[in-house]
Write a protein that holds these residues in place. Sequence first.
Motif, PDB file in Angstrom:
ATOM      1  N   GLN A 152      32.540  37.513  29.893  1.00 52.96           N
ATOM      2  CA  GLN A 152      33.250  36.336  29.416  1.00 52.96           C
ATOM      3  C   GLN A 152      34.752  36.459  29.633  1.00 52.96           C
ATOM      4  O   GLN A 152      35.419  35.496  30.009  1.00 52.96           O
ATOM      5  CB  GLN A 152      32.947  36.086  27.935  1.00 52.96           C
ATOM      6  N   GLY A 153      35.283  37.653  29.434  1.00 54.40           N
ATOM      7  CA  GLY A 153      36.705  37.868  29.695  1.00 54.40           C
ATOM      8  C   GLY A 153      37.034  37.761  31.170  1.00 54.40           C
ATOM      9  O   GLY A 153      38.109  37.273  31.544  1.00 54.40           O
ATOM     10  N   VAL A 154      36.132  38.236  32.025  1.00 50.29           N
ATOM     11  CA  VAL A 154      36.321  38.127  33.475  1.00 50.29           C
ATOM     12  C   VAL A 154      36.358  36.666  33.901  1.00 50.29           C
ATOM     13  O   VAL A 154      37.225  36.236  34.668  1.00 50.29           O
ATOM     14  CB  VAL A 154      35.198  38.877  34.223  1.00 50.29           C
ATOM     15  N   ILE A 155      35.425  35.878  33.376  1.00 47.03           N
ATOM     16  CA  ILE A 155      35.362  34.465  33.733  1.00 47.03           C
ATOM     17  C   ILE A 155      36.623  33.737  33.298  1.00 47.03           C
ATOM     18  O   ILE A 155      37.163  32.901  34.031  1.00 47.03           O
ATOM     19  CB  ILE A 155      34.104  33.817  33.115  1.00 47.03           C
ATOM     20  N   ALA A 156      37.129  34.078  32.102  1.00 45.87           N
ATOM     21  CA  ALA A 156      38.350  33.428  31.618  1.00 45.87           C
ATOM     22  C   ALA A 156      39.525  33.712  32.549  1.00 45.87           C
ATOM     23  O   ALA A 156      40.281  32.809  32.919  1.00 45.87           O
ATOM     24  CB  ALA A 156      38.661  33.900  30.198  1.00 45.87           C
ATOM     25  N   SER A 157      39.679  34.969  32.949  1.00 46.03           N
ATOM     26  CA  SER A 157      40.770  35.332  33.856  1.00 46.03           C
ATOM     27  C   SER A 157      40.573  34.706  35.235  1.00 46.03           C
ATOM     28  O   SER A 157      41.521  34.180  35.850  1.00 46.03           O
ATOM     29  CB  SER A 157      40.860  36.855  33.993  1.00 46.03           C
ATOM     30  N   MET A 158      39.358  34.777  35.708  1.00 43.91           N
ATOM     31  CA  MET A 158      39.043  34.287  37.046  1.00 43.91           C
ATOM     32  C   MET A 158      39.253  32.772  37.147  1.00 43.91           C
ATOM     33  O   MET A 158      39.815  32.270  38.133  1.00 43.91           O
ATOM     34  CB  MET A 158      37.593  34.657  37.358  1.00 43.91           C
ATOM     35  N   LYS A 159      38.820  32.053  36.126  1.00 47.49           N
ATOM     36  CA  LYS A 159      38.968  30.600  36.125  1.00 47.49           C
ATOM     37  C   LYS A 159      40.435  30.205  36.173  1.00 47.49           C
ATOM     38  O   LYS A 159      40.826  29.276  36.898  1.00 47.49           O
ATOM     39  CB  LYS A 159      38.295  30.017  34.882  1.00 47.49           C
ATOM     40  N   GLN A 160      41.272  30.899  35.394  1.00 51.38           N
ATOM     41  CA  GLN A 160      42.702  30.590  35.430  1.00 51.38           C
ATOM     42  C   GLN A 160      43.303  30.893  36.797  1.00 51.38           C
ATOM     43  O   GLN A 160      44.111  30.115  37.314  1.00 51.38           O
ATOM     44  CB  GLN A 160      43.417  31.398  34.349  1.00 51.38           C
ATOM     45  N   MET A 161      42.934  32.024  37.378  1.00 53.93           N
ATOM     46  CA  MET A 161      43.457  32.358  38.698  1.00 53.93           C
ATOM     47  C   MET A 161      43.030  31.320  39.733  1.00 53.93           C
ATOM     48  O   MET A 161      43.821  30.923  40.605  1.00 53.93           O
ATOM     49  CB  MET A 161      42.973  33.745  39.118  1.00 53.93           C
ATOM     50  N   GLU A 162      41.790  30.889  39.660  1.00 56.39           N
ATOM     51  CA  GLU A 162      41.327  29.865  40.594  1.00 56.39           C
ATOM     52  C   GLU A 162      42.087  28.552  40.403  1.00 56.39           C
ATOM     53  O   GLU A 162      42.508  27.925  41.373  1.00 56.39           O
ATOM     54  CB  GLU A 162      39.816  29.641  40.407  1.00 56.39           C
ATOM     55  N   ASP A 163      42.261  28.139  39.148  1.00 56.15           N
ATOM     56  CA  ASP A 163      42.927  26.868  38.886  1.00 56.15           C
ATOM     57  C   ASP A 163      44.406  26.901  39.240  1.00 56.15           C
ATOM     58  O   ASP A 163      44.952  25.912  39.739  1.00 56.15           O
ATOM     59  CB  ASP A 163      42.771  26.489  37.406  1.00 56.15           C
ATOM     60  N   ARG A 164      45.063  28.024  38.987  1.00 54.53           N
ATOM     61  CA  ARG A 164      46.502  28.097  39.218  1.00 54.53           C
ATOM     62  C   ARG A 164      46.839  28.357  40.693  1.00 54.53           C
ATOM     63  O   ARG A 164      47.892  27.979  41.170  1.00 54.53           O
ATOM     64  CB  ARG A 164      47.141  29.228  38.392  1.00 54.53           C
ATOM     65  N   PHE A 165      45.928  29.042  41.403  1.00 57.23           N
ATOM     66  CA  PHE A 165      46.281  29.496  42.750  1.00 57.23           C
ATOM     67  C   PHE A 165      45.131  29.436  43.750  1.00 57.23           C
ATOM     68  O   PHE A 165      45.221  28.782  44.777  1.00 57.23           O
ATOM     69  CB  PHE A 165      46.818  30.935  42.661  1.00 57.23           C
ATOM     70  N   ASN A 166      44.042  30.090  43.446  1.00 57.62           N
ATOM     71  CA  ASN A 166      43.104  30.434  44.510  1.00 57.62           C
ATOM     72  C   ASN A 166      42.184  29.303  44.948  1.00 57.62           C
ATOM     73  O   ASN A 166      41.584  29.401  46.015  1.00 57.62           O
ATOM     74  CB  ASN A 166      42.253  31.641  44.099  1.00 57.62           C
ATOM     75  N   LYS A 167      42.079  28.228  44.192  1.00 55.78           N
ATOM     76  CA  LYS A 167      41.257  27.115  44.674  1.00 55.78           C
ATOM     77  C   LYS A 167      41.876  26.492  45.928  1.00 55.78           C
ATOM     78  O   LYS A 167      41.176  25.840  46.705  1.00 55.78           O
ATOM     79  CB  LYS A 167      41.081  26.064  43.585  1.00 55.78           C
ATOM     80  N   GLU A 168      43.173  26.703  46.128  1.00 64.17           N
ATOM     81  CA  GLU A 168      43.838  26.196  47.325  1.00 64.17           C
ATOM     82  C   GLU A 168      43.856  27.217  48.457  1.00 64.17           C
ATOM     83  O   GLU A 168      43.985  26.853  49.617  1.00 64.17           O
ATOM     84  CB  GLU A 168      45.277  25.786  46.986  1.00 64.17           C
TER      85      GLU A 168
END
Length: 384
Positions: free
Chosen positions: A90-106
């Motif tokens: 759950q902690g991994v998903i929280a960090s990963m989701k933020q990274m994707e939304d802030r940067f990596n989805k692009e």
Amino acid sequence: MMTPMRYVLLVLAIIISLHYILSFSHEGYGKATSFKSIAGQLQLGSGQDPEPPYKTPIPEDYIHPQKEIDPLQRKANATFVVLARNGDLQGVIASMKQMEDRFNKEFEYPWVFLNEEPFSDEFKHRTREITNAPISYGLIPRDNWYQPDFIDEEKAKAAREKMVKNNVIYGGSVPYRNMCRFNSGFFFRHELLQNYRYYWRVEPDVKFFCDIHYDPFLIMEDNNKVYGFTVSLYEYEATIPTLWNAVKEFLEENPGVTPENNAMAFLSDDNGESYNRCHFWSNFEIGDLDFWRNETYMKFFDFLDQKGGFYYERWGDAPVHSIGAALFARKDQIHFFEDIGYRHEPFQHCPQGEAHSRGKCWCDPNDNFDYQWYSCLKRYDALF
């Protein structure tokens, strides 16, 4: 004979055709123009209000106008690295989701997950739901993780008990020591990372506060940087009582390994005689894997490893990485990512001024560790 209504329709058809011809011949229009938007501007159709422009489909190759570097044109040879267990999901998903939304989805840089035990199907399934980027899941070799045979367990146990008695954080934990040793000298050797040059370390339950519309990996590559950080602070003295003595011994036995213009002044206030305990907080780091793989650092780590301080004391990967970067790289090869908002409890870096508004940061700019009394950022600033 043409009726007035047919004449009007013919004129409108000609206007629409000319608009298309001009649109596709003018930079910035063609791909963002549709028949529906033109019809809406001319107020044709059934009499209903035209659809708002944000409902117009965005082509896959559309480039966000704020982006300073086009990720579709150029990317670094880089990956995210996450050291985690199945229980950290759950902690991994929280960090990963933020990274994707802030940067990596692009940008869609790949992810590499490492664990001393096999990852569960649930872990793999749920992390794959978060990103469109490639993901690899790796098992850490046993010799890279567990306490090595040359460690005197009785001596190590006595040290742990003493630290517990003195309330040293993680003082009694063997797994924590395993992690520090692995991150200090082995993560960059893992087979899943061999084809990469740069990495961004991400931990469970961290926060990324700001949108990132540029590529930090390319900052590293284009400017010959080897290490990037957001937070720096003093290490707990009780965890590293003999670390600096070992460092000085290594330097005496290996003269010439430190380049000119290194960052010794970040580590020491007396030209290397003593260690001021400053280090970069390695739970966030963007680095050059080849720097850790180079002969000097590998020899340095092996020297420290044989001293046994990861287990007889509680040497952390943060001071070990920081000392390695400060001594074996030039000071201008270490980069402060001041516009990347980040929090790992209990400290956070919150960008200030224009960087805060540019990144649409949601952290409180008054809650910023940069120049608090326990921060070492002022020592980094003094290097330049």
